[in-house]
Design a protein around this motif. Structure first.
Motif, PDB file in Angstrom:
ATOM      1  N   UNK A   6     -14.501   2.102 -31.264  1.00 39.04           N
ATOM      2  CA  UNK A   6     -13.286   1.349 -31.713  1.00 39.04           C
ATOM      3  C   UNK A   6     -12.948   0.529 -30.502  1.00 39.04           C
ATOM      4  N   UNK A   7     -12.393  -0.655 -31.121  1.00 40.06           N
ATOM      5  CA  UNK A   7     -11.840  -1.746 -30.140  1.00 40.06           C
ATOM      6  C   UNK A   7     -11.188  -1.537 -29.067  1.00 40.06           C
ATOM      7  N   UNK A   8     -10.220  -0.477 -29.329  1.00 40.22           N
ATOM      8  CA  UNK A   8      -9.136  -0.053 -28.363  1.00 40.22           C
ATOM      9  C   UNK A   8      -9.931   0.777 -27.007  1.00 40.22           C
ATOM     10  N   UNK A   9     -11.146   1.246 -27.262  1.00 41.55           N
ATOM     11  CA  UNK A   9     -12.091   1.932 -26.254  1.00 41.55           C
ATOM     12  C   UNK A   9     -12.365   0.969 -25.029  1.00 41.55           C
ATOM     13  N   UNK A  10     -12.431  -0.266 -25.399  1.00 43.65           N
ATOM     14  CA  UNK A  10     -12.787  -1.456 -24.502  1.00 43.65           C
ATOM     15  C   UNK A  10     -11.688  -1.121 -23.227  1.00 43.65           C
ATOM     16  N   UNK A  41     -19.470  -2.419 -23.492  1.00 45.67           N
ATOM     17  CA  UNK A  41     -18.736  -1.622 -24.437  1.00 45.67           C
ATOM     18  C   UNK A  41     -18.372  -2.205 -25.801  1.00 45.67           C
ATOM     19  N   UNK A  42     -18.156  -3.412 -25.578  1.00 46.12           N
ATOM     20  CA  UNK A  42     -17.981  -4.230 -26.919  1.00 46.12           C
ATOM     21  C   UNK A  42     -19.121  -4.301 -27.683  1.00 46.12           C
ATOM     22  N   UNK A  43     -20.328  -4.681 -26.711  1.00 39.84           N
ATOM     23  CA  UNK A  43     -21.638  -4.715 -27.602  1.00 39.84           C
ATOM     24  C   UNK A  43     -21.756  -3.420 -28.371  1.00 39.84           C
ATOM     25  N   UNK A  44     -21.822  -2.319 -27.601  1.00 43.71           N
ATOM     26  CA  UNK A  44     -22.099  -1.033 -28.126  1.00 43.71           C
ATOM     27  C   UNK A  44     -21.221  -0.664 -29.408  1.00 43.71           C
ATOM     28  N   UNK A  45     -20.078  -1.108 -29.495  1.00 41.00           N
ATOM     29  CA  UNK A  45     -19.126  -0.806 -30.528  1.00 41.00           C
ATOM     30  C   UNK A  45     -19.522  -1.962 -31.726  1.00 41.00           C
ATOM     31  N   UNK A  46     -19.982  -3.193 -31.404  1.00 45.26           N
ATOM     32  CA  UNK A  46     -20.478  -4.083 -32.584  1.00 45.26           C
ATOM     33  C   UNK A  46     -21.660  -3.753 -32.968  1.00 45.26           C
ATOM     34  N   UNK A  47     -22.608  -3.504 -32.218  1.00 41.99           N
ATOM     35  CA  UNK A  47     -23.983  -3.275 -32.517  1.00 41.99           C
ATOM     36  C   UNK A  47     -24.461  -2.110 -32.743  1.00 41.99           C
ATOM     37  N   UNK A  48     -23.819  -0.848 -32.479  1.00 45.79           N
ATOM     38  CA  UNK A  48     -24.110   0.319 -32.478  1.00 45.79           C
ATOM     39  C   UNK A  48     -24.339   0.718 -34.088  1.00 45.79           C
ATOM     40  N   UNK A  49     -25.276   1.673 -34.603  1.00 44.26           N
ATOM     41  CA  UNK A  49     -25.415   1.972 -35.887  1.00 44.26           C
ATOM     42  C   UNK A  49     -24.255   2.705 -36.343  1.00 44.26           C
ATOM     43  N   UNK A  50     -23.849   2.287 -37.739  1.00 42.33           N
ATOM     44  CA  UNK A  50     -22.820   2.857 -37.993  1.00 42.33           C
ATOM     45  C   UNK A  50     -23.045   3.881 -39.431  1.00 42.33           C
TER      46      UNK A  50
END
Length: 131
Positions: A6-10, A41-50
């Motif tokens: 989630x974005x708040x994790x950054x 972390x932003x990249x991991x959130x945006x590009x990780x498998x959903x």
């Protein structure tokens, strides 16, 4: 640290790193390291498998006089690459920052499944002398 994708994790990852690294008094820039962690972390959130449940993991290690940071996510290792965004592009500069600031970086399969992107900052601590 294990983070929800989630974005708040950054900002949570930045705070965690700053709190945990402080007692070790590194000589490298903690601000630079926190910036690079934010980008990964932003990249991991945006590009990780959903398509499956997954978390983002951030780990850091002392390796001799270097600081190594790993960011693990449930994404595909083949998808990690430096982009050359245009001047008007709002995104796509995270790995460029990592490449410019870190001594080295790499990506590949994570031992947790998915992808790991890691970087090192050389001379993060003074070399230990043997007497």
């Amino acid at each position: 640290m294990t983070l929800e994708p989630l974005p708040e994790s950054v900002p949570q990852a930045r705070r965690w790193f700053r709190e945990l690294i402080a007692p070790y008094r590194p000589t490298c820039s903690v601000d630079d390291c926190a910036l690079l962690i934010s980008e990964l972390v932003t990249n991991a959130i945006l590009h990780g498998r959903r398509d499956e449940e997954g978390v983002v993991r951030v780990e850091w290690f002392r390796s001799g006089s270097s600081l190594r940071v790993e960011v693990h996510n449930p994404g595909h290792p083949a998808g990690v690459r430096l982009r050359q965004p245009g001047a008007d592009d709002a995104h796509g500069r995270g790995l460029l920052l990592v490449d410019a600031i870190a001594s080295s970086w790499q990506s590949g399969p994570s031992r947790f499944g998915g992808t790991v992107v890691c970087f090192e900052l050389a001379d993060a601590w003074p070399s230990r002398r043997r007497e």
